[in-house]
Design a protein around this motif. Structure first.
Motif, PDB file in Angstrom:
ATOM      1  N   TRP A  34     -58.001 -49.996  74.532  1.00  0.00           N
ATOM      2  CA  TRP A  34     -57.992 -50.682  73.555  1.00  0.00           C
ATOM      3  C   TRP A  34     -57.954 -50.244  72.054  1.00  0.00           C
ATOM      4  CZ3 TRP A  34     -61.380 -53.107  70.087  1.00  0.00           C
ATOM      5  CH2 TRP A  34     -61.188 -53.655  70.022  1.00  0.00           C
ATOM      6  N   ILE A  35     -58.599 -49.566  71.709  1.00  0.00           N
ATOM      7  CA  ILE A  35     -59.213 -49.134  70.020  1.00  0.00           C
ATOM      8  C   ILE A  35     -57.957 -48.675  69.486  1.00  0.00           C
ATOM      9  CG2 ILE A  35     -60.501 -47.323  68.639  1.00  0.00           C
ATOM     10  CD1 ILE A  35     -62.692 -47.474  70.442  1.00  0.00           C
ATOM     11  N   ILE A  36     -56.810 -47.531  70.803  1.00  0.00           N
ATOM     12  CA  ILE A  36     -55.375 -47.330  70.015  1.00  0.00           C
ATOM     13  C   ILE A  36     -54.606 -48.928  70.125  1.00  0.00           C
ATOM     14  CG2 ILE A  36     -53.923 -46.046  70.359  1.00  0.00           C
ATOM     15  CD1 ILE A  36     -55.682 -43.813  72.385  1.00  0.00           C
ATOM     16  N   GLY A  37     -54.556 -49.438  70.628  1.00  0.00           N
ATOM     17  CA  GLY A  37     -53.658 -50.743  70.623  1.00  0.00           C
ATOM     18  C   GLY A  37     -54.500 -51.452  69.485  1.00  0.00           C
ATOM     19  N   LEU A  38     -55.831 -51.665  69.505  1.00  0.00           N
ATOM     20  CA  LEU A  38     -56.040 -52.396  68.045  1.00  0.00           C
ATOM     21  C   LEU A  38     -55.454 -51.585  67.502  1.00  0.00           C
ATOM     22  CD1 LEU A  38     -57.628 -54.428  66.672  1.00  0.00           C
ATOM     23  CD2 LEU A  38     -59.709 -53.000  67.782  1.00  0.00           C
ATOM     24  N   THR A  42     -52.589 -53.771  66.000  1.00  0.00           N
ATOM     25  CA  THR A  42     -53.451 -54.480  64.489  1.00  0.00           C
ATOM     26  C   THR A  42     -53.460 -53.515  63.217  1.00  0.00           C
ATOM     27  OG1 THR A  42     -54.440 -55.608  66.701  1.00  0.00           O
ATOM     28  CG2 THR A  42     -55.514 -56.212  64.577  1.00  0.00           C
ATOM     29  N   GLY A  43     -54.232 -53.070  63.429  1.00  0.00           N
ATOM     30  CA  GLY A  43     -54.618 -52.171  61.897  1.00  0.00           C
ATOM     31  C   GLY A  43     -53.586 -51.873  61.484  1.00  0.00           C
ATOM     32  N   GLY A  44     -52.123 -51.277  62.454  1.00  0.00           N
ATOM     33  CA  GLY A  44     -51.065 -50.849  61.641  1.00  0.00           C
ATOM     34  C   GLY A  44     -50.398 -51.964  60.714  1.00  0.00           C
ATOM     35  N   PRO A  45     -49.826 -53.091  61.282  1.00  0.00           N
ATOM     36  CA  PRO A  45     -48.879 -53.909  60.826  1.00  0.00           C
ATOM     37  C   PRO A  45     -50.131 -54.722  59.443  1.00  0.00           C
ATOM     38  CG  PRO A  45     -49.214 -53.938  62.876  1.00  0.00           C
ATOM     39  CD  PRO A  45     -49.642 -53.408  62.786  1.00  0.00           C
ATOM     40  N   ILE A  46     -51.509 -54.708  59.739  1.00  0.00           N
ATOM     41  CA  ILE A  46     -52.140 -55.447  58.447  1.00  0.00           C
ATOM     42  C   ILE A  46     -52.049 -54.309  57.449  1.00  0.00           C
ATOM     43  CG2 ILE A  46     -54.511 -55.773  57.715  1.00  0.00           C
ATOM     44  CD1 ILE A  46     -55.160 -56.473  60.659  1.00  0.00           C
ATOM     45  N   PHE A  47     -52.462 -53.145  57.456  1.00  0.00           N
ATOM     46  CA  PHE A  47     -51.839 -52.628  56.038  1.00  0.00           C
ATOM     47  C   PHE A  47     -51.053 -52.108  55.789  1.00  0.00           C
ATOM     48  CE2 PHE A  47     -56.002 -51.206  58.169  1.00  0.00           C
ATOM     49  CZ  PHE A  47     -57.410 -50.651  56.755  1.00  0.00           C
ATOM     50  N   GLY A  48     -50.112 -52.210  56.422  1.00  0.00           N
ATOM     51  CA  GLY A  48     -48.405 -52.671  56.327  1.00  0.00           C
ATOM     52  C   GLY A  48     -48.135 -53.286  56.081  1.00  0.00           C
ATOM     53  N   GLY A  49     -48.639 -54.347  56.357  1.00  0.00           N
ATOM     54  CA  GLY A  49     -48.382 -55.628  55.510  1.00  0.00           C
ATOM     55  C   GLY A  49     -48.761 -55.973  53.888  1.00  0.00           C
ATOM     56  N   LEU A  50     -49.907 -55.383  53.733  1.00  0.00           N
ATOM     57  CA  LEU A  50     -51.010 -55.251  52.553  1.00  0.00           C
ATOM     58  C   LEU A  50     -50.157 -54.214  51.562  1.00  0.00           C
ATOM     59  CD1 LEU A  50     -52.658 -55.852  51.012  1.00  0.00           C
ATOM     60  CD2 LEU A  50     -54.114 -54.019  51.584  1.00  0.00           C
ATOM     61  N   ALA A  51     -49.428 -53.745  51.949  1.00  0.00           N
ATOM     62  CA  ALA A  51     -48.278 -52.135  50.917  1.00  0.00           C
ATOM     63  C   ALA A  51     -47.051 -52.573  50.869  1.00  0.00           C
ATOM     64  CB  ALA A  51     -48.841 -51.351  51.660  1.00  0.00           C
TER      65      ALA A  51
END
Length: 308
Positions: A34-38, A42-51
């Motif tokens: 679950w942590i890896i999936g999050l 989730t975390g990857g696209p968020i930071f990718g979108g911010l960049a």
């Protein structure tokens, strides 16, 4: 002698620490997927979108770094400002209306009557149904010539049925009515759980003192369901900021951009105009607005929500 006594205690302490570490490691191992999936999904696209919000990118050419230009462009974008206003209109209309109807529905289905479970299920069904399917059905109901809504309104003397989905005055109310109908079942269940958690002794004592139904509602029911009410207010406002499927299926943002909501405008820029950088900037602006409004609600709830 003292050293001989301390040695076993030290060994026991080390054994306890090792057992605790093994238990913690086992727990982390179970939640690792679950942590890896999050983190990844989730975390990857968020930071990718911010960049990405700092770039001008149309998905075909190479991204061009433009800093905060996407964010500074937002206040001067007339359509963005209008979509923000339309989202606020939807929120301020749908949330109070939906919660009020849901609360009174919960009062109705909280009665000990034969067949009440059928009505609880019937009211809840729209909340677990597909938004797209519901929007398609309501599109037929709203049809200005053959729709059931206008057929019923036409039976009322003196009432001229509106053209719901092609009239700029009625398009957003049409979306709001459909959205309230869809979410009221879920909200009703939460209110019902709060109502059934109230001890009947409160009502019995108040009736002995001569309280009527309005006084019971005002001084017992409403104060004792403040926590589920607060939960529903927060969840409903967050959900209203994300309204999208209804406007896409019912009106496609029209007529004359009257149902352009913020998420719909983000969708248009991202997946129709392929302006990913600008769409990401709008998405994080929406996140900031949602975060600020939610934090404000958490601060204000200390004045009217009690947990004891």
């Amino acid at each position: 002698m003292a050293t001989a006594e301390l040695a076993p205690k030290s060994a026991v302490s080390r054994s306890r620490r090792m057992r605790r570490l093994r238990e913690n490691a086992t727990g982390y191992l179970f939640i690792a997927p679950w942590i890896i999936g999050l983190v990844v999904f989730t975390g990857g696209p968020i930071f990718g979108g911010l960049a990405l919000s700092l770039f001008d990118w149309d998905t075909l050419s190479a991204p061009e770094f433009i800093g905060f230009d996407n964010f500074t462009r937002l206040p001067t974008d007339e359509r963005f400002v209008r979509s923000l206003h339309q989202t606020a209109y939807f929120t301020f209309a749908s949330v109070p209306l939906g919660l009020t109807i849901s609360f009174f529905l919960a009062l109705l289905v909280n009665q000990k009557l034969k067949g009440v479970n059928f009505f609880r299920t019937a009211y809840f069904l729209p909340g677990v149904s597909s938004v797209v399917a519901i929007a398609l059905i309501w599109g037929w109901l709203y049809d200005g010539h053959t729709g059931l809504v206008n057929f019923l309104l036409d039976l009322i003397p003196g009432v001229t049925p509106p053209l719901w989905l092609v009239d700029t005055r009625w398009s957003m109310p049409a979306v709001i009515i459909m959205s309230v109908w869809r979410t009221m079942g879920f909200d009703m269940i939460i209110f019902l759980a709060g109502l059934q958690a109230i001890a009947p002794e409160y009502y019995e004592s108040a009736r002995i003192d001569g309280a009527n139904r309005w006084q019971l509602l005002r001084h017992i029911t409403l104060p004792l369901i403040r926590f589920p009410t607060f939960f529903l207010v927060v969840v409903s406002i967050i959900g209203s900021f994300k309204v999208f499927e209804q406007t896409l299926i019912l009106t496609n943002g029209g007529p004359a951009f009257s149902t352009y909501t913020l998420v719909f405008y983000i969708y248009r820029h991202a997946f129709q105009q392929f302006n990913m950088g600008y769409a990401s900037a709008m998405a994080f602006t929406l996140f900031a607005i949602t975060f600020i409004v939610t934090m404000f609600q958490w601060r204000m709830q200390r004045r009217w929500v009690h947990y004891d």
